[in-house]
Scaffold this motif. Structure first.
Motif, PDB file in Angstrom:
ATOM      1  N   GLY A 172       0.938  -0.999   0.171  1.00  0.00           N
ATOM      2  CA  GLY A 172       0.025   0.415   0.051  1.00  0.00           C
ATOM      3  C   GLY A 172       0.692   1.116   0.595  1.00  0.00           C
ATOM      4  N   ARG A 224       0.758  -5.629   9.601  1.00  0.00           N
ATOM      5  CA  ARG A 224       0.557  -4.826   8.724  1.00  0.00           C
ATOM      6  C   ARG A 224      -0.407  -4.973   7.113  1.00  0.00           C
ATOM      7  N   GLU A 278      -3.466  -4.761   5.380  1.00  0.00           N
ATOM      8  CA  GLU A 278      -3.480  -4.417   3.882  1.00  0.00           C
ATOM      9  C   GLU A 278      -4.247  -4.623   3.363  1.00  0.00           C
TER      10      GLU A 278
END
Length: 312
Positions: free
Chosen positions: A247, A300, A304
């Motif tokens: 991302g 994380r 995402e």
């Protein structure tokens, strides 16, 4: 193709990272809305088999993509003894393994055959082989025809063993940087037993805006996919593709995921973390950062990816 079902173990350990809070609505999505994401074990080669599976389960991964190659979690020459040990430990930890990454090239190599037979015995259906290199003294076309024969024979062995080979497209000068190279080497193999491990990061590095055509060309051959992100930047004055967290780069996940959904493709995923993680990104067994840095990055990126998939 009939394959043995895998029983998902749900026992989670509270000892490895007890201070973490996994409360996040992305993990409460219905299973049908989520990708089946495995962590590439290259980033966790500082952990033993049990700890590898334990941390994958703790964070929320469906399983692990286990390295069975030189300097990997399982060494090829020891595969008959060590792969069963690895699988037993991973499953006891509460995780699973449906895919391995190898340097398999030919049915004429006894070690390659040993890896395939061991994977079959361990109920691991998917494997990634080595990348082929263009041969000195042969034209590019003749090299591709030679590898086409290799893959056809691997596919025949895969059929006997109940396996699926997945050739990864990869930026660079080896066979597979071009989508058409992969299409050519897969021409004669039974598509049920050999296909593509589609890597969108490498597709966009090599394909620019034409990666969409590459996906259109190969989508029916996709068996597994790799997810990671990148951006272009200068390193010592030279432009390079720099790996970054999911991302934060140039990969158009929204368009990519929409296309996959349009093609009704929802394959097994291998998540790679190849940005700076104190050596973990290179498969180091001794890190220059605390392990929690790696575990935080895993959580994380996993979160995402699931968010982007749901959004697309």
């Amino acid at each position: 193709m009939n394959r043995r079902d895998f029983v998902k173990q749900t026992a989670l350990s509270a000892s490895l990272i007890p201070f973490w809070d996994f409360s996040n609505n992305i993990f409460t999505l219905p299973e049908t809305d989520k990708l089946e994401i495995n962590i590439f074990s290259k980033q966790l080669q500082f952990l033993d088999y049990y700890s590898l599976g334990e941390i994958a389960a703790e964070i929320g991964f469906a399983g692990v993509d286990l390295t069975v190659r030189p300097k990997g979690h399982v060494l090829p020459e020891n595969v008959r003894t060590d792969l069963p040990k690895a699988m037993e430990a991973i499953r006891k930890s509460g995780s699973n393994c449906k895919m391995i990454t190898t340097v398999i090239e030919s049915v004429n190599n006894p070690i390659d055959v040993a890896i395939l037979e061991s994977a079959s015995a361990a109920n691991i259906p998917y494997y990634r082989p080595n990348w082929f290199k263009y041969k000195d003294g042969l034209s590019m076309e003749d090299s591709l025809l030679s590898y086409q024969k290799n893959i056809k024979k691997l596919g025949e062995l895969n059929k006997k063993l109940g396996l699926i080979g997945c050739y990864q497209n990869h930026a660079g000068i080896d066979v597979g940087s071009s989508f058409w190279e992969i299409k050519k080497i897969l021409e004669t193999v039974d598509p049920a037993y050999f296909g593509v491990q589609y890597d969108v990061r490498h597709s966009m590095v090599e394909g620019g805006n034409s990666w969409i055509n590459g996906l259109k060309l190969l989508h029916q051959n996709i068996k597994t996919i790799v997810l990671k992100d990148f951006k272009w930047g200068k390193v010592n004055g030279k432009w390079e593709a720099i790996n970054v967290p999911i991302g934060e780069g140039m990969v158009d996940f929204n368009s990519y995921f929409k296309l996959l959904k349009g093609y009704k493709v929802k394959p097994l995923v291998s998540l790679h973390l190849e940005y700076d993680l104190g050596g973990a990104e290179k498969g180091d067994r001794t890190l220059s950062v605390d392990k929690k840095v790696v575990f935080d990055a895993m959580k994380r990126d996993l979160t995402e990816v699931q968010r982007l998939w749901q959004k697309a």
